[in-house]
Design a protein around this motif. Structure first.
Motif, PDB file in Angstrom:
ATOM      1  N   VAL A  59       0.852  -1.184   0.000  1.00  0.00           N
ATOM      2  CA  VAL A  59       0.000   0.000   0.000  1.00  0.00           C
ATOM      3  C   VAL A  59       0.889   1.235   0.000  1.00  0.00           C
ATOM      4  N   ARG A  60       0.657   2.091  -0.986  1.00  0.00           N
ATOM      5  CA  ARG A  60       1.400   3.348  -1.045  1.00  0.00           C
ATOM      6  C   ARG A  60       0.412   4.498  -1.025  1.00  0.00           C
ATOM      7  N   THR A  61       0.904   5.653  -0.630  1.00  0.00           N
ATOM      8  CA  THR A  61       0.089   6.856  -0.635  1.00  0.00           C
ATOM      9  C   THR A  61       0.405   7.625  -1.911  1.00  0.00           C
ATOM     10  N   LYS A  67      -4.829   6.168  -0.865  1.00  0.00           N
ATOM     11  CA  LYS A  67      -4.060   4.931  -0.894  1.00  0.00           C
ATOM     12  C   LYS A  67      -4.256   4.169  -2.212  1.00  0.00           C
ATOM     13  N   ARG A  69      -3.457   0.227  -3.431  1.00  0.00           N
ATOM     14  CA  ARG A  69      -3.083  -1.107  -2.956  1.00  0.00           C
ATOM     15  C   ARG A  69      -2.667  -1.941  -4.159  1.00  0.00           C
ATOM     16  N   GLU A  85      -8.005   3.908  -3.856  1.00  0.00           N
ATOM     17  CA  GLU A  85      -9.112   4.492  -3.085  1.00  0.00           C
ATOM     18  C   GLU A  85      -9.878   5.517  -3.910  1.00  0.00           C
TER      19      GLU A  85
END
Length: 135
Positions: A59-61, A67, A69, A85
């Motif tokens: 998971v990265r921002t 986010k 995934r 997201e």
């Protein structure tokens, strides 16, 4: 039915419909994810996709603060698909995971602000320096 899978075949994604969009992304996160100067991505409605096999998610921002995934194979490490997201009804699948030279060509190219200068795309692709307006 389109079928994408990792290098070892343990993680598989099947779609009962064609992609809604095929795009190239030149953002630095995609460059790092793929180990290539850009990623080729197919986007599908989650309603038409089935996933089989185990995956691990990283998971990265994103720059937007939301986010993303990214799911990759626990055995061979291939990233096969991702969910953001920002677009919960859509799943992104790596075009290379289809291993199909006749896969539909991309219609747009995003984050060209970080595109490698030697990458050339023809005039059939719509170009954006970042994300398309309204995204």
């Amino acid at each position: 039915m389109d079928k994408a899978q990792c290098a070892c075949g343990s993680l598989e994604v099947r779609s009962s419909q064609p992609p809604q969009l095929t795009a190239i992304c030149h953002c630095l996160a995609c460059q790092k994810r793929t180990g290539a100067p850009f990623s080729a991505n197919a986007f599908y409605s989650v309603d038409c996709v089935t996933i089989s096999g185990p995956s691990t998610a990283y998971v990265r921002t994103a720059d937007s603060g939301r986010k993303v995934r990214m799911h990759f194979c626990q055995i061979c490490g291939s990233t096969v698909y991702w969910r953001a997201e920002a677009s919960p009804s859509v799943i992104g699948i790596a075009v290379g995971a289809f291993a199909d030279p006749s896969f539909p060509a991309p219609t747009l190219s995003v984050f060209e602000e970080t595109k490698h200068g030697w990458v050339q795309l023809d005039e059939t692709v719509v170009h954006f320096q970042g994300l398309p307006t309204g995204q």
